[in-house]
Motif scaffolding. Structure first.
Motif, PDB file in Angstrom:
ATOM      1  N   CYS A  99       9.641  53.357 -55.682  1.00 20.63           N
ATOM      2  CA  CYS A  99       9.093  52.621 -56.829  1.00 20.63           C
ATOM      3  C   CYS A  99       9.442  53.298 -58.141  1.00 20.63           C
ATOM      4  O   CYS A  99       9.468  52.671 -59.189  1.00 20.63           O
ATOM      5  CB  CYS A  99       7.584  52.452 -56.691  1.00 20.63           C
ATOM      6  SG  CYS A  99       6.640  53.929 -57.131  1.00 20.63           S
ATOM      7  N   CYS A 102       6.717  58.256 -59.620  1.00 20.21           N
ATOM      8  CA  CYS A 102       6.622  59.723 -59.672  1.00 20.21           C
ATOM      9  C   CYS A 102       7.912  60.365 -60.172  1.00 20.21           C
ATOM     10  O   CYS A 102       7.952  61.566 -60.435  1.00 20.21           O
ATOM     11  CB  CYS A 102       6.336  60.260 -58.274  1.00 20.21           C
ATOM     12  SG  CYS A 102       7.759  60.110 -57.140  1.00 20.21           S
ATOM     13  N   CYS A 134       4.021  61.813 -54.479  1.00 16.24           N
ATOM     14  CA  CYS A 134       4.828  60.605 -54.304  1.00 16.24           C
ATOM     15  C   CYS A 134       4.169  59.764 -53.219  1.00 16.24           C
ATOM     16  O   CYS A 134       3.930  60.263 -52.118  1.00 16.24           O
ATOM     17  CB  CYS A 134       6.261  60.963 -53.912  1.00 16.24           C
ATOM     18  SG  CYS A 134       7.252  59.478 -53.596  1.00 16.24           S
ATOM     19  N   CYS A 136       5.578  57.033 -51.979  1.00 16.67           N
ATOM     20  CA  CYS A 136       6.551  56.163 -51.315  1.00 16.67           C
ATOM     21  C   CYS A 136       7.504  56.874 -50.359  1.00 16.67           C
ATOM     22  O   CYS A 136       7.764  56.376 -49.274  1.00 16.67           O
ATOM     23  CB  CYS A 136       7.425  55.460 -52.352  1.00 16.67           C
ATOM     24  SG  CYS A 136       6.547  54.601 -53.645  1.00 16.67           S
TER      25      CYS A 136
HETATM   26  S1  FES Z   1       8.907  56.819 -55.511  1.00 19.58           S
HETATM   27 FE1  FES Z   1       7.045  55.682 -55.584  1.00 19.58          FE
HETATM   28  S2  FES Z   1       5.577  57.213 -56.003  1.00 19.58           S
HETATM   29 FE2  FES Z   1       7.378  58.344 -55.650  1.00 19.58          FE
END
Ligand code: FES
Ligand code: FES
Length: 185
Positions: A99, A102, A134, A136
């Motif tokens: 996404c 972070c 992070c 994700c």
């Molecule tokens: S890439 Fe989504 S929070 Fe780290």
């Protein structure tokens, strides 16, 4: 109150409430929205900027406290408009982001680590990014991104300085754009 913030090598005049955070000032007054607001109480690291090269939580300090420091935000890492730094590019190549929330904080933290340690161990990388959350990636690809960036920076540094003398990371990043794209993995 009027203060001067030195951000990404530019002195910026700002007029802020004494209690306005550095994060809000960067985002609202200087349009530097790459510093992300996550938890806003010092836990997630999304707001990380560099103060004199060291990672700091922009949500935990007032803008007035940053007066006198060299502030680096994610916008200041790219060697030129439309280009990516070696560290930024490494995150793209290794899928070290999803996404992206972070990612600015991660990249600035990695940049700071690689500035003081050209060949960090996996443990040193994990330790350096341990204050950045992070949601994700599962962190594996972020660690790979930092290792990959370190490898490319060492290569760019040795091409630039055959004697092996240390070069400034920012300089290496700037001259390394070609090595980066020609170097492969
Ligand atoms: S890439 Fe989504 S929070 Fe780290
Ligand atoms: S927004 Fe600053 S640490 Fe989470």
């Amino acid at each position: 109150m009027k203060i001067i913030l030195k951000v990404n090598d530019r002195a910026r005049d700002v007029n802020v409430e004494p209690r306005k955070t550095l994060l809000d000032t960067l985002r609202e007054d200087l349009a530097l929205v790459g510093s992300h607001a996550g938890c806003e109480h010092g836990v997630c690291g999304a707001c990380t900027v560099l103060l004199d090269g060291e990672p700091a939580r922009a949500c935990l300090m007032f803008a007035v406290q940053a007066d006198g420091y060299e502030i680096t935000t994610i916008e200041g890492l790219a060697p030129a408009p439309g280009e990516l730094s070696i560290v930024q590019d490494a995150f793209c190549e290794t899928h070290g982001l999803q996404c992206g929330y972070c990612t600015p904080g991660m990249i600035l933290t990695a940049h700071s680590l690689l500035r003081r340690e050209a060949n960090p161990t996996r443990e040193e990388i994990v330790d350096a990014i341990s204050a950045n959350i992070c949601r994700c990636t599962g962190y594996g690809q972020i660690i790979e991104a930092v290792q990959f960036a370190a490898e490319r920076l060492r290569k760019a540094n040795s091409q630039r300085s055959p004697t092996g003398a240390d070069a400034d990371l920012q300089d290496v990043e700037a001259v390394g754009a070609n090595a980066l794209h020609g170097g492969g993995r």
